[in-house]
Design a protein around this motif. Sequence first.
Motif, PDB file in Angstrom:
ATOM      1  N   LEU A 118       0.827  -1.120   0.003  1.00  0.00           N
ATOM      2  CA  LEU A 118      -0.068   0.106   0.075  1.00  0.00           C
ATOM      3  C   LEU A 118       0.632   1.291  -0.102  1.00  0.00           C
ATOM      4  N   TYR A 119       0.267   2.273  -0.563  1.00  0.00           N
ATOM      5  CA  TYR A 119       1.168   3.678  -0.516  1.00  0.00           C
ATOM      6  C   TYR A 119       1.178   4.121   1.182  1.00  0.00           C
ATOM      7  N   LYS A 121       2.145   6.651   2.727  1.00  0.00           N
ATOM      8  CA  LYS A 121       1.548   8.191   2.821  1.00  0.00           C
ATOM      9  C   LYS A 121       0.201   8.473   3.067  1.00  0.00           C
ATOM     10  N   MET A 122      -0.548   7.563   2.246  1.00  0.00           N
ATOM     11  CA  MET A 122      -2.060   7.646   2.126  1.00  0.00           C
ATOM     12  C   MET A 122      -2.789   7.259   3.191  1.00  0.00           C
ATOM     13  N   GLN A 127      -6.931   5.572   0.871  1.00  0.00           N
ATOM     14  CA  GLN A 127      -6.495   4.265   0.130  1.00  0.00           C
ATOM     15  C   GLN A 127      -7.479   3.326  -0.158  1.00  0.00           C
ATOM     16  N   TYR A 130      -9.992   4.555  -2.924  1.00  0.00           N
ATOM     17  CA  TYR A 130      -9.073   4.700  -4.066  1.00  0.00           C
ATOM     18  C   TYR A 130      -8.990   3.409  -4.757  1.00  0.00           C
ATOM     19  N   THR A 162      -2.295   7.627   8.547  1.00  0.00           N
ATOM     20  CA  THR A 162      -1.503   7.080   7.529  1.00  0.00           C
ATOM     21  C   THR A 162      -1.208   5.552   7.341  1.00  0.00           C
ATOM     22  N   GLU A 164       1.720   4.195   7.067  1.00  0.00           N
ATOM     23  CA  GLU A 164       2.896   4.063   7.580  1.00  0.00           C
ATOM     24  C   GLU A 164       2.956   4.292   9.030  1.00  0.00           C
TER      25      GLU A 164
END
Length: 330
Positions: A118-119, A121-122, A127, A130, A162, A164
């Motif tokens: 997964l991204y 910082k989203m 996320q 999206y 986020t 992360e």
Amino acid sequence: MSRPAIPREAERSTRSTPTTIRAGDAAAPRHPYREGMLELHDVTKRYGERLALDHVSFAVGDGRLTGFVGGNGAGKTTTMRIILGVLASDGGTVLLDGAPVGAADRRRFGYMPEERGLYPKMKVLEQTVYLARLHGWAPAAARANALELLERLGLGERTDDTIESLSLGNQQRAQIAAALVHRPEMLVLDEPFSGLDPMAVETVQAVLADVAATGVPVLFSSHQLDIVERLCDDLVIIAGGRIAASGTGEALRTQHGTERWELLVAGDAGWLRQQPGISVVEFDGGWAVFEAESDAAREAALTEAVSRGGLVSFSRERTSLAQIFKEVVQ
């Protein structure tokens, strides 16, 4: 039986009105696209001189939870990547409802790789929405489905965090949400329970059972054999790139299990070691697990226990998946 083609407009319309499915519903609706099963026939894969998959064949049935187990390097991830089209096989076929799996089919699959992708910082909700939108969901429906799914997975209070910033366990839950948010017609999960605490394991188990209840075939790998044994309808054991065994848990116990008996007496059960035709496997005071070379030897041991007095219990031991796994891969 082949699936009727679904016009893109109709497909999006169906997905824009998700329905809530809870465990135990009297009549949970079937998945709108599912009929049949996923099948692998003689799938092979080479990496140079190494044969990673050697004529792998098994099926994942409609609405069945299928556990895919094997040691490190056995071929689980390679098999899953071929199913998803991430890797090309060197031979064999992958079928859905009797027809070769194509790009259009795979767009309706859900996949969770072992490596988190997964991204970072989203935000969690951003996320998940999206990813639903990438599969054609309308904005409002994507958000509603994402919120419901994240709540069920225990991330309802972390939607604005986020990726992360989450713990590893919560990142795993977010990864599972990403695989499920578009309500896939086939679900492939690589080690979905990795890093989860016992409460989170129960939560994910319930969600996956609900998904299967709608008719979706679910294939997942795991090194946690107790979870696989508890959750799955069917099991596939792979070793050295070959399918070592497959079937329901009871079928595998019948084929590969060793008949053992458990005895509990009030006193010391050491006398059992001297019984003709009896092999003691485990022993602790008045408790013992043993194998008998014949029905007569087993009955004689039970008769001796009764005659000595203090018999508490006597039963057949249920063969565990871990025992079956050791039996078939050695």
